[in-house]
Design a protein around this motif. Sequence first.
Motif: not given
Length: 135
Positions: A81-82, A86
């Motif tokens: 997932t983003p 991150d």
Amino acid sequence: MRIGELARRSGVSERSLRYYETQELLRAERTPGGHRDYGEWAVDRVVRIQTLYAAGLNSRKIAQLLPCMRDTDGRPSEVATPQLVDELTAERDRINRLIADLVRSRDVLDEVIDTASHGADAAAGRAVATPTGGA
């Protein structure tokens, strides 16, 4: 393969392998007799887990990350997932800062060692050149 063979081939204790299971980092099938049975894939998985622990990641983060790593066939996983990307980028940045700090510490030690070596050499030279007897 049984847990003992996985431990031998991966260089990780059986106790650690059991812990990895409780943390849902590793899974084993069970034989009819209740013994753990791992596929060949498990060796690579354990090596990855060890590498991630050594990088400073905790088991929760590793559990999130493992499904996102490339599969054994080389294809990328589609689970990332983003937010996870991150978080992993932040972990990498943290590791890079640690490396930079260690390099600076090593450089300071190199300077101290160099200075101390020259001082010790000079002191040894003076001791040899100093007369030992009186007049």
